[in-house]
Design an enzyme around this catalytic site. Structure first.
Site, PDB file in Angstrom:
ATOM      1  N   THR A 271      56.169  30.353  30.137  1.00 45.97           N
ATOM      2  CA  THR A 271      55.753  30.867  31.439  1.00 45.97           C
ATOM      3  C   THR A 271      54.936  29.838  32.198  1.00 45.97           C
ATOM      4  O   THR A 271      54.346  28.928  31.595  1.00 45.97           O
ATOM      5  CB  THR A 271      54.898  32.143  31.239  1.00 45.97           C
ATOM      6  N   ASP A 272      54.875  29.993  33.522  1.00 46.26           N
ATOM      7  CA  ASP A 272      54.018  29.110  34.313  1.00 46.26           C
ATOM      8  C   ASP A 272      52.534  29.429  34.141  1.00 46.26           C
ATOM      9  O   ASP A 272      51.671  28.623  34.500  1.00 46.26           O
ATOM     10  CB  ASP A 272      54.396  29.160  35.797  1.00 46.26           C
ATOM     11  N   GLU A 273      52.228  30.576  33.551  1.00 41.82           N
ATOM     12  CA  GLU A 273      50.827  30.970  33.407  1.00 41.82           C
ATOM     13  C   GLU A 273      50.052  30.063  32.454  1.00 41.82           C
ATOM     14  O   GLU A 273      48.823  30.051  32.467  1.00 41.82           O
ATOM     15  CB  GLU A 273      50.734  32.433  32.974  1.00 41.82           C
TER      16      GLU A 273
ATOM     17  N   TYR B 280      46.980  36.315  26.973  1.00 42.38           N
ATOM     18  CA  TYR B 280      48.441  36.178  26.993  1.00 42.38           C
ATOM     19  C   TYR B 280      48.854  34.729  27.204  1.00 42.38           C
ATOM     20  O   TYR B 280      49.623  34.153  26.420  1.00 42.38           O
ATOM     21  CB  TYR B 280      49.051  37.052  28.088  1.00 42.38           C
TER      22      TYR B 280
ATOM     23  N   LYS C  24      50.789  31.990  24.706  1.00 45.28           N
ATOM     24  CA  LYS C  24      52.031  31.306  25.064  1.00 45.28           C
ATOM     25  C   LYS C  24      51.835  29.794  25.060  1.00 45.28           C
ATOM     26  O   LYS C  24      52.712  29.044  24.610  1.00 45.28           O
ATOM     27  CB  LYS C  24      52.519  31.769  26.440  1.00 45.28           C
TER      28      LYS C  24
END
Length: 352
Positions: free
Chosen positions: A130-132, A155, A159
């Protein structure tokens, strides 16, 4: 290709499974079937001769090794993950277990498969992220494949950790690994705890539409089937050891997005007593560590592999709203299991 897709009964994973079967691939779908997974998501391919399913936990390394050995995939695509930020604030442990330990389990099982000499030529491990993991941007700039990792939620930290494991197994053990980082996905079959289905269902029922803070947080929105096409392209043609950002080139504030959804509902439900649906918007207290802005630069995948998003956010959002309008039985079945489909989950529920 023979694809082992983990998390294939979830939102993004099921889109990958459906697209892969349509493309003529053979798929083994491995899913633990936790709360957000749904076999209805892949009902359209469940009886296809090229489709297999195993209800299994990616943290169970012996089971993963068995499945990989027996199925002999050309590619393991790891989409199994806990993904909801609010839930990660309430209970980080499940995110550590699935996202980190589960990824380790799959990497080790894949490495042993390669060491056995039974792996197909060109076997690879595709880790979907993810870009997060990159943290939060200011008013300008975009995330690139070289952006530093600065995760701000349990989260995204989990990741980011799994991304680093994938990299290490490539650098240390020579496993053919590719990583992709995507922006916010939306579309059919998204579990109704995320913003877009929450907005649609709450508006349909005349309930408050909750928006965190002032609604000025910015996300780049990617239609899920565009993302699935990108993932399958990377699995086939991506360069070993590379990372690819996948984005929709569609930055919108949360408030802009919600108003877009409300406008579609106004158009489609001219006799609704809740029109204008925008009047249902209610601002709620922000969640802790809420990143302000994400923006993905996807020049690399466009330049090297020829992928581009094909669905504009306006077109995709209308298709998504219509899908939820026409598939009430899908989300009503989730409600029947005791899940409040018109309420966001987690600490963000606290109101000021």
């Amino acid at each position: 290709m023979r694809l082992m897709v983990t998390g294939g009964a979830g939102f993004i994973g099921s889109a990958v499974v459906r697209r892969a079967i349509d493309a003529g691939d053979t798929v083994l779908n491995v899913d633990k079937l936790t709360y957000a997974a749904n076999l209805d998501n892949i009902a359209s391919v469940a009886d296809h001769p090229n489709y297999q399913f195993s209800q299994s936990d990616i943290c169970d390394m012996p089971k993963m090794a068995q499945l990989i050995t027996e199925f002999k995939p050309d590619c393991v695509m790891n989409l199994a993950a806990e993904t909801h930020v609010d839930r990660s604030i309430d209970g980080p442990g499940a995110f550590i277990q699935t996202n980190i330990v589960g990824t380790y389990s799959l990497l080790e099982a894949s490495r042993e498969f390669c060491k056995s000499g039974n792996a197909p030529s060109g076997f690879r491990f595709h880790h979907i992220s993810t870009d997060e993991v990159f943290g939060s941007l200011g008013p300008t700039g975009e995330f690139t494949e070289d952006s530093p990792y600065q995760p701000n939620s349990p989260y995204s930290a989990a990741k980011a950790s799994s991304d680093m494991l994938a990299r290490a197994w490539r650098e240390t053990f020579g496993l053919d690994v590719i990583v992709t980082n995507c922006s916010n996905n939306y579309g059919p079959y998204q579990f109704p705890e995320k913003l877009i289905p929450v907005v649609i269902i709450a508006a349909l029922e005349g309930r408050d539409i909750p928006i965190y803070g002032k609604g000025d947080n910015i996300r780049d929105w990617l239609y899920v089937e565009d993302h699935a096409d990108a993932l399958l392209l990377v699995a086939r043609k991506g360069k070993s050891g590379e990372t690819y950002n996948v984005g929709g080139r569609a930055e919108r504030t949360n408030l802009e997005l919600v108003k877009m959804i409300c406008a579609v509902l106004d158009d489609e439900l001219s006799d609704s007593p809740h029109r204008p649906h925008e009047s249902l918007i209610k601002f709620v207290s922000d969640r802790p560590g809420h990143d302000h802005r994400y923006a993905i630069n996807c020049d690399k995948i466009e330049r090297e592999l020829g992928w581009q998003p094909s669905v504009s956010v306006e077109e995709g959002m209308r298709q998504t709203v219509l899908w939820y309008l026409n598939n009430k039985e899908w989300w009503e079945a989730i409600r029947g299991k005791g899940f409040d489909v018109a309420k966001r989950q987690g600490l963000g529920q606290q109101k000021s």
